[in-house]
Motif scaffolding. Structure first.
Motif, short mmCIF file in Angstrom:
data_model
loop_
_atom_site.label_atom_id
_atom_site.label_comp_id
_atom_site.label_asym_id
_atom_site.label_seq_id
_atom_site.Cartn_x
_atom_site.Cartn_y
_atom_site.Cartn_z
N HIS A 35 0.83 -1.20 0.00
CA HIS A 35 0.00 0.00 0.00
C HIS A 35 0.87 1.25 0.00
CE1 HIS A 35 -3.29 2.71 1.04
NE2 HIS A 35 -2.49 3.22 1.97
N LYS A 36 0.63 2.15 -0.95
CA LYS A 36 1.37 3.40 -1.03
C LYS A 36 0.51 4.52 -0.45
CE LYS A 36 5.24 2.37 -3.23
NZ LYS A 36 6.58 2.66 -2.70
N PRO A 37 0.85 5.01 0.71
CA PRO A 37 0.03 6.06 1.32
C PRO A 37 0.32 7.43 0.73
CG PRO A 37 1.91 5.58 2.73
CD PRO A 37 1.97 4.60 1.58
N HIS A 38 -0.63 8.30 0.84
CA HIS A 38 -0.43 9.72 0.55
C HIS A 38 -0.97 10.49 1.76
CE1 HIS A 38 -1.62 13.56 -1.88
NE2 HIS A 38 -0.61 13.77 -1.06
N TYR A 39 -0.06 10.88 2.62
CA TYR A 39 -0.46 11.54 3.85
C TYR A 39 -0.76 13.01 3.60
CZ TYR A 39 0.94 7.36 6.34
OH TYR A 39 1.02 6.09 6.80
N VAL A 40 -1.89 13.44 4.12
CA VAL A 40 -2.30 14.84 4.01
C VAL A 40 -2.68 15.35 5.39
CG1 VAL A 40 -3.16 14.48 1.66
CG2 VAL A 40 -4.74 14.31 3.59
N MET A 41 -2.63 16.67 5.53
CA MET A 41 -3.07 17.31 6.76
C MET A 41 -4.11 18.35 6.41
SD MET A 41 -0.85 19.27 9.73
CE MET A 41 -0.02 17.73 10.22
N ALA A 206 -14.23 14.49 1.60
CA ALA A 206 -15.30 14.15 0.66
C ALA A 206 -16.55 15.00 0.90
CB ALA A 206 -15.64 12.67 0.77
N VAL A 207 -16.70 15.51 2.11
CA VAL A 207 -17.90 16.28 2.45
C VAL A 207 -17.62 17.74 2.78
CG1 VAL A 207 -19.11 14.22 3.27
CG2 VAL A 207 -17.78 15.59 4.89
N LYS A 208 -16.34 18.11 2.95
CA LYS A 208 -15.98 19.48 3.29
C LYS A 208 -15.25 20.15 2.13
CE LYS A 208 -17.03 20.15 7.76
NZ LYS A 208 -17.73 21.36 8.29
N ASP A 209 -15.62 21.37 1.85
CA ASP A 209 -14.89 22.15 0.85
C ASP A 209 -13.55 22.56 1.43
OD1 ASP A 209 -16.92 22.06 -1.05
OD2 ASP A 209 -17.90 23.86 -0.27
N SER A 210 -12.48 22.36 0.68
CA SER A 210 -11.15 22.73 1.15
C SER A 210 -10.40 23.43 0.03
CB SER A 210 -10.37 21.50 1.62
OG SER A 210 -10.12 20.62 0.54
N VAL A 211 -9.38 24.18 0.41
CA VAL A 211 -8.57 24.89 -0.57
C VAL A 211 -7.10 24.59 -0.32
CG1 VAL A 211 -10.25 26.75 -0.82
CG2 VAL A 211 -8.43 26.97 0.88
N ARG A 212 -6.27 24.88 -1.33
CA ARG A 212 -4.82 24.74 -1.20
C ARG A 212 -4.16 26.06 -1.57
NH1 ARG A 212 -3.59 18.97 -4.10
NH2 ARG A 212 -5.11 19.73 -5.61
N ILE A 213 -3.02 26.34 -0.98
CA ILE A 213 -2.32 27.59 -1.23
C ILE A 213 -1.59 27.54 -2.58
CG2 ILE A 213 -0.49 29.12 -0.43
CD1 ILE A 213 -1.14 28.35 2.40
N LYS A 214 -1.78 28.58 -3.37
CA LYS A 214 -1.12 28.73 -4.67
C LYS A 214 -1.25 27.48 -5.55
CE LYS A 214 2.32 31.94 -2.77
NZ LYS A 214 3.77 32.22 -2.58
N PRO A 215 -2.46 26.99 -5.75
CA PRO A 215 -2.63 25.78 -6.57
C PRO A 215 -2.20 25.97 -8.02
CG PRO A 215 -4.75 26.85 -6.20
CD PRO A 215 -3.76 27.56 -5.32
N SER A 222 -0.07 19.00 -0.12
CA SER A 222 -0.81 18.00 0.65
C SER A 222 -1.40 18.59 1.92
CB SER A 222 0.11 16.83 1.01
OG SER A 222 0.55 16.16 -0.15
N LEU A 223 -1.24 19.89 2.09
CA LEU A 223 -1.84 20.59 3.22
C LEU A 223 -3.10 21.28 2.72
CD1 LEU A 223 -1.57 21.34 6.21
CD2 LEU A 223 -0.17 23.30 5.54
N ARG A 224 -4.23 20.88 3.29
CA ARG A 224 -5.51 21.44 2.86
C ARG A 224 -6.05 22.37 3.95
NH1 ARG A 224 -7.67 17.87 -1.04
NH2 ARG A 224 -5.95 16.68 -1.94
N TYR A 225 -6.80 23.37 3.52
CA TYR A 225 -7.37 24.33 4.44
C TYR A 225 -8.89 24.37 4.29
CZ TYR A 225 -2.58 26.10 4.80
OH TYR A 225 -1.22 26.21 5.00
N ILE A 226 -9.59 24.30 5.41
CA ILE A 226 -11.03 24.51 5.41
C ILE A 226 -11.27 25.94 5.85
CG2 ILE A 226 -13.26 23.84 6.39
CD1 ILE A 226 -12.15 21.04 6.80
N PRO A 227 -11.65 26.84 4.93
CA PRO A 227 -11.78 28.25 5.27
C PRO A 227 -12.98 28.54 6.17
CG PRO A 227 -12.54 27.86 3.03
CD PRO A 227 -11.96 26.56 3.52
N ILE A 228 -12.91 29.68 6.83
CA ILE A 228 -13.99 30.08 7.73
C ILE A 228 -15.29 30.21 6.96
CG2 ILE A 228 -14.89 32.05 9.02
CD1 ILE A 228 -12.22 32.36 10.32
N VAL A 229 -16.33 29.65 7.53
CA VAL A 229 -17.67 29.73 6.94
C VAL A 229 -18.41 30.85 7.66
CG1 VAL A 229 -19.84 28.56 6.52
CG2 VAL A 229 -17.71 27.27 6.41
#
Length: 233
Positions: A35-41, A206-215, A222-229
């Motif tokens: 198994h090849k993992p892809h770790y994200v935060m 899968a259920v939360k909208d997230s963004v990445r810096i300078k995509p 691999s660092l995702r951000y859930i912005p303030i709602v």
């Protein structure tokens, strides 16, 4: 049972201390084609209060010298300078106080790895985590200049380049969560293997909208951000 405890049990409970969390995959299995993992935060801006305990835990877990850290919390505000707050009417308040985690983005296409002339900036074969081989680092700072996120630095104790590597050697390789995730009392940080569809982090993204810096740079962080709602009108 709190969300933090149930999440920790979900992440680690099925794995022994000798195995990596989330995918229950040892380094040997990964290197031999398992198994090849892809770790994200995931950093949830809605939950972070800026306490700084994540930074303190990181420094302690990785033995960083005083005055240096692999992560920072940047306070931001969407207010217009000199104008009253639209919520309370005051010129100075904390109504729109928000924090953003600043650290290595753990890019899938990492510029720091590409430019390193000695191979010191590298990707761990088993986990895919961008880390450093201290024995190969010449201190040239090419990786620091190439990082578009200003997230690398020269460790004043080791004299080599340093970055957040998800506590690869200090914790992750021992089946533990990164120190920042473990220490966050507000569940603002989530960590796991996105290649595992049953992992908490996969279900969250899968259920939360997230963004990445300078995509637009194509580094695939691999660092995702859930912005303030924003609530209300």
């Amino acid at each position: 049972m709190s969300e933090h405890l149930s999440r920790r049990r979900f992440l680690i409970g099925a794995c022994s201390a000798a195995l990596l969390p989330m995918g229950c995959t040892s380094r040997e299995d990964a290197e031999t084609g398992g198994h090849k993992p892809h770790y994200v935060m995931v950093f949830d801006q809605n939950k972070c209060v800026g306490c700084g305990e994540c930074k303190t835990a990181c420094n302690q877990a990785n033995g960083l010298p005083e005055g240096q850290s692999r992560l920072l919390l940047e306070q931001q505000s969407g207010r217009v300078e000199g104008q009253p707050c639209p919520h309370c009417g005051k010129l100075k308040c904390d109504c729109e106080r928000k924090f953003v985690r600043v650290s290595c983005q753990q890019c899938k296409d990492a510029p720091c790895v590409t430019v390193c002339p000695t191979g010191a900036a590298m990707r761990d074969k088993a986990t895919g985590v961008v880390t450093m081989d201290e024995g190969k680092c010449a201190g040239c700072k090419y990786c620091i200049g190439a990082c578009p996120y200003n997230a690398r630095f020269i460790n004043s104790a080791t004299k080599v380049a340093d970055n957040c590597d998800f506590c690869l050697e200090s914790r992750l390789s021992k089946g533990l969560l990164p120190a920042c995730v473990e220490s966050c009392r507000h569940d603002a940080l989530v960590f796991g293997d996105i290649n595992d569809p049953q992992s908490y982090v996969s279900k969250l993204l899968a259920v939360k909208d997230s963004v990445r810096i300078k995509p637009h740079l194509g580094t695939e962080p691999s660092l995702r951000y859930i912005p303030i709602v924003k609530t209300g009108v």
